[in-house]
Design an enzyme around this catalytic site. Sequence first.
Site, short mmCIF file in Angstrom:
data_model
loop_
_atom_site.label_atom_id
_atom_site.label_comp_id
_atom_site.label_asym_id
_atom_site.label_seq_id
_atom_site.Cartn_x
_atom_site.Cartn_y
_atom_site.Cartn_z
CG ASP A 201 39.88 44.78 22.60
OD1 ASP A 201 39.80 45.76 21.87
OD2 ASP A 201 39.33 43.76 22.72
NE ARG A 202 39.63 48.97 30.27
CZ ARG A 202 39.78 48.47 31.54
NH1 ARG A 202 40.65 48.37 32.47
NH2 ARG A 202 38.55 47.76 31.80
#
Length: 327
Positions: free
Chosen positions: A146-147
């Site tokens: 995930d970012r």
Amino acid sequence: MRRKTPTPSSPLPQRHGVDPVRVRLPAEGTWGTVRAHLVERLSGAGAGVVDGMFDAGRIVGADGRPVAADAPFVPGMYVWFHRDLPDEVPVPFPVRVVHRDEHIVVADKPHFLATTPRGGHVAETALARLRRELDLPELTAAHRLDRLTAGLVLFTVRPEERGAYQTLFRDRRIRKEYEAVAPYDPALALPRTVRSRIVKERGVLTAREVPGEPNAVSRVELVEHRERPGGLARYRLAPATGQTHQLRVHMSTLGVPILGDPLYPAVTAPVPVGDFRRPLQLLARSLEFTDPVTGAEHRFRSGRVLAAWASYDRWAVGGYDGPSDGQ
């Protein structure tokens, strides 16, 4: 059995570490021209944008020559073009290379940086940065983080070997360990294995647990905790599966949501663009696997420190300003 026709190589080079878009025209359709199909297919961009790309010669065929707007529609034809890059605020933290050889690159990704181009994050991604910085245009990601999650990401150097490394994740032959900082609950019995069914619908920000056969399994262990008002704990998390937001969902379900999580247990207001304070306190700490190409035994470990554990008071008031303060 019909032999599958190989996909032609791109006639366009990368731009800023980002591949051109490749479009294959459908085998069937009523479009009279290439333009008619692209206007429909790229409806979100608008006909004017597509026409501008044709006028500028930015849409090319397999020979690298510009395709005319009135070129007839040919089923199965390939065209390429570079999309306009979105305006992106640079993520002011480096991607650290933990390991590099002729087959793989293992990078220690900072919070806030997407792994691969997607949506509004294109050139400001770990993949695009590493392609530019390491001069490895064929580098690809074997998996994604995930970012908002920091830590180790495995990239492959040779496209023909990517499948072998992706299989490690698909067949659960890679051991992943995460670290999180979250509230301490003395009534929560740990360690434990959490099993549930998680679904993530397209266009919905959050994933959710639903009844049914479990598809998400996480091992949760308490590493240490601090006795203080609103005490915190450091947790070791070992996912056996890879559902979207799995660890974040499971920690929230246990009543100890990860610090800095803007989605769980409740969606909070978006932070301003360029606000890199108070990162999600989740870190992909280690990767361990047998290399499917060389047979070597690998064990990699992130050198990052989660900021809320290093200095909670500073993290809580938004004083985090980069890797020197821990991530």
